[in-house]
Motif scaffolding. Sequence first.
Motif, PDB file in Angstrom:
ATOM      1  N   MET A 139       3.983  28.198  66.857  1.00 33.96           N
ATOM      2  CA  MET A 139       3.694  29.447  67.353  1.00 33.96           C
ATOM      3  C   MET A 139       3.769  30.745  66.234  1.00 33.96           C
ATOM      4  O   MET A 139       5.001  30.947  65.868  1.00 33.96           O
ATOM      5  N   SER A 140       2.417  31.305  66.113  1.00 28.21           N
ATOM      6  CA  SER A 140       2.309  32.237  64.601  1.00 28.21           C
ATOM      7  C   SER A 140       2.911  33.386  65.179  1.00 28.21           C
ATOM      8  O   SER A 140       3.265  34.525  64.372  1.00 28.21           O
ATOM      9  N   ASP A 141       3.160  33.768  66.573  1.00 32.21           N
ATOM     10  CA  ASP A 141       2.960  34.728  66.546  1.00 32.21           C
ATOM     11  C   ASP A 141       3.126  35.275  68.136  1.00 32.21           C
ATOM     12  O   ASP A 141       2.813  34.881  68.901  1.00 32.21           O
ATOM     13  N   PHE A 142       4.986  35.759  68.269  1.00 31.25           N
ATOM     14  CA  PHE A 142       5.201  36.494  70.272  1.00 31.25           C
ATOM     15  C   PHE A 142       5.455  37.214  69.880  1.00 31.25           C
ATOM     16  O   PHE A 142       6.060  37.910  69.572  1.00 31.25           O
ATOM     17  N   ARG A 143       5.527  37.700  70.651  1.00 32.68           N
ATOM     18  CA  ARG A 143       5.463  39.211  71.093  1.00 32.68           C
ATOM     19  C   ARG A 143       6.673  39.380  73.141  1.00 32.68           C
ATOM     20  O   ARG A 143       5.671  37.948  74.324  1.00 32.68           O
ATOM     21  N   VAL A 144       6.361  40.636  73.180  1.00 32.28           N
ATOM     22  CA  VAL A 144       6.953  41.009  74.654  1.00 32.28           C
ATOM     23  C   VAL A 144       6.412  41.839  75.191  1.00 32.28           C
ATOM     24  O   VAL A 144       6.040  42.921  74.548  1.00 32.28           O
ATOM     25  N   GLY A 145       6.093  41.713  76.230  1.00 32.45           N
ATOM     26  CA  GLY A 145       4.774  43.008  77.463  1.00 32.45           C
ATOM     27  C   GLY A 145       5.421  42.742  78.403  1.00 32.45           C
ATOM     28  O   GLY A 145       6.467  42.461  78.701  1.00 32.45           O
ATOM     29  N   TYR A 146       5.671  43.929  78.938  1.00 31.19           N
ATOM     30  CA  TYR A 146       6.405  44.654  79.997  1.00 31.19           C
ATOM     31  C   TYR A 146       5.322  44.978  81.326  1.00 31.19           C
ATOM     32  O   TYR A 146       3.885  46.419  80.983  1.00 31.19           O
ATOM     33  N   ILE A 147       5.008  44.859  82.951  1.00 34.33           N
ATOM     34  CA  ILE A 147       4.000  46.016  83.325  1.00 34.33           C
ATOM     35  C   ILE A 147       5.274  46.516  84.037  1.00 34.33           C
ATOM     36  O   ILE A 147       6.170  45.883  85.125  1.00 34.33           O
ATOM     37  N   TYR A 148       5.018  47.314  85.049  1.00 36.54           N
ATOM     38  CA  TYR A 148       5.240  48.685  86.272  1.00 36.54           C
ATOM     39  C   TYR A 148       4.693  48.562  86.937  1.00 36.54           C
ATOM     40  O   TYR A 148       3.497  49.092  86.705  1.00 36.54           O
ATOM     41  N   SER A 149       4.890  48.258  88.545  1.00 41.86           N
ATOM     42  CA  SER A 149       4.012  47.973  89.814  1.00 41.86           C
ATOM     43  C   SER A 149       4.271  49.209  89.812  1.00 41.86           C
ATOM     44  O   SER A 149       4.650  49.665  90.701  1.00 41.86           O
ATOM     45  N   LEU A 150       3.003  49.657  90.152  1.00 39.26           N
ATOM     46  CA  LEU A 150       2.521  51.468  90.493  1.00 39.26           C
ATOM     47  C   LEU A 150       2.393  51.482  92.356  1.00 39.26           C
ATOM     48  O   LEU A 150       1.667  52.287  93.100  1.00 39.26           O
ATOM     49  N   ALA A 151       2.148  49.856  92.515  1.00 37.75           N
ATOM     50  CA  ALA A 151       1.132  49.526  94.145  1.00 37.75           C
ATOM     51  C   ALA A 151       2.180  48.364  94.020  1.00 37.75           C
ATOM     52  O   ALA A 151       2.043  47.234  93.267  1.00 37.75           O
ATOM     53  N   PRO A 152       1.624  47.783  95.675  1.00 37.03           N
ATOM     54  CA  PRO A 152       2.253  46.565  95.685  1.00 37.03           C
ATOM     55  C   PRO A 152       1.396  45.413  94.728  1.00 37.03           C
ATOM     56  O   PRO A 152       0.193  46.070  95.243  1.00 37.03           O
ATOM     57  N   ILE A 153       2.157  44.358  94.608  1.00 32.15           N
ATOM     58  CA  ILE A 153       1.726  43.498  94.058  1.00 32.15           C
ATOM     59  C   ILE A 153       1.274  42.065  95.060  1.00 32.15           C
ATOM     60  O   ILE A 153       2.189  41.782  95.683  1.00 32.15           O
ATOM     61  N   HIS A 154      -0.204  41.385  95.348  1.00 28.41           N
ATOM     62  CA  HIS A 154      -0.564  40.496  95.582  1.00 28.41           C
ATOM     63  C   HIS A 154      -0.412  39.562  95.036  1.00 28.41           C
ATOM     64  O   HIS A 154      -2.159  39.543  95.135  1.00 28.41           O
ATOM     65  N   CYS A 155      -0.135  37.879  94.588  1.00 28.56           N
ATOM     66  CA  CYS A 155      -1.438  37.263  94.074  1.00 28.56           C
ATOM     67  C   CYS A 155      -0.784  35.461  94.497  1.00 28.56           C
ATOM     68  O   CYS A 155       0.851  35.269  95.281  1.00 28.56           O
ATOM     69  N   GLY A 156      -1.927  35.271  95.631  1.00 31.03           N
ATOM     70  CA  GLY A 156      -1.507  34.772  96.521  1.00 31.03           C
ATOM     71  C   GLY A 156      -1.029  33.596  95.712  1.00 31.03           C
ATOM     72  O   GLY A 156      -1.135  32.544  95.503  1.00 31.03           O
ATOM     73  N   GLY A 157      -0.122  32.975  96.684  1.00 27.91           N
ATOM     74  CA  GLY A 157       0.445  31.886  96.569  1.00 27.91           C
ATOM     75  C   GLY A 157      -0.200  30.354  97.733  1.00 27.91           C
ATOM     76  O   GLY A 157      -0.733  30.795  98.265  1.00 27.91           O
ATOM     77  N   GLU A 158       0.515  29.538  97.836  1.00 30.76           N
ATOM     78  CA  GLU A 158       0.346  28.210  98.598  1.00 30.76           C
ATOM     79  C   GLU A 158       1.197  27.683  99.920  1.00 30.76           C
ATOM     80  O   GLU A 158       1.059  27.099 100.753  1.00 30.76           O
ATOM     81  N   GLY A 159       2.029  28.948 100.250  1.00 41.17           N
ATOM     82  CA  GLY A 159       3.160  28.509 101.504  1.00 41.17           C
ATOM     83  C   GLY A 159       2.349  29.683 102.499  1.00 41.17           C
ATOM     84  O   GLY A 159       3.666  30.111 103.102  1.00 41.17           O
TER      85      GLY A 159
END
Length: 293
Positions: A1-21
């Motif tokens: 991999m030629s370019d590798f970085r790290v990012g962050y996110i800080y939630s300002l509201a609840p997060i809902h990424c739907g699952g299969e369960g």
Amino acid sequence: MSDFRVGYIYSLAPIHCGGEGDLGNILEIAREVHTNFPYVPGSSLRGTLRDEVKLQDETAVDILFGKELDKQGQMGVHQVWFGDARLLWVPMRTMSMNGGRDVFSWVSCHSLIRDHAIITQQSSVIFPNQAVGISAGTYLVADAQIQVTQMSNEQKQATTLAGTWPNSLKSAVQPTWENNRIVLPDADFQVLMEHSLWTQVRNKIQDETTGANQAGSAEVFWTDVCIPRDTIFYFSWGYSLLKDKPVKPEQHDVLMSVLQGLFQVGGQANVGRGWVQGWTNNAASPCPVKVGV
């Protein structure tokens, strides 16, 4: 991999990424198979960033993310990639028995701290099989007690974030986070992730009277499960540049203006969920010397 970085996110509201369960009328969220911890899939993160970049520059979005599949069945090649956004620190309201006061703490666990240290190339340390924190004491969490011992300087160093916090969080959040952190054994953190996530019962009001169901009554109930606000995630990202048409600095700048700003991830945007503040440990333009195939 030629370019590798790290990012962050800080939630300002609840997060809902739907699952299969989903269980009955409980809307579950996406969870990692190997840990069962909630996460934000890289595809969700990439999709929302693509949409935001497109609003600012339709040429840059094709260069960065690749042209979408057209009617002729042709599509472009992406030059920027994003991994899954994993939990790093989750907020937990506790009461300290020592002082008898409420304490707002961020909680993580051994494996998340270890994996973050690896990806940010920091030194890893071994944590004991018990809770350690910035402030030692006995904490009350619901009907449970957690005995927290003092975190060593090496352990504190291993829990630091790479890069610089964004200005919007520096004065309001960073000092509180630095003074209120607890690292739990993985098994205890798993219990927390099963029973201490953000939930809300919602209902849809019936518009018209149908049989015994009167207008204005609840037509259907369901329960949303979300990752709580004030959660800190980390994710890997980077560039894989093309030789013939690599990303230009001005196109990178468009991406940075989105990635280091406010954006929305996951579902239920219509009720204000998913807003996050993003930042990265490396905002420099990709280096042409490292251009790959």
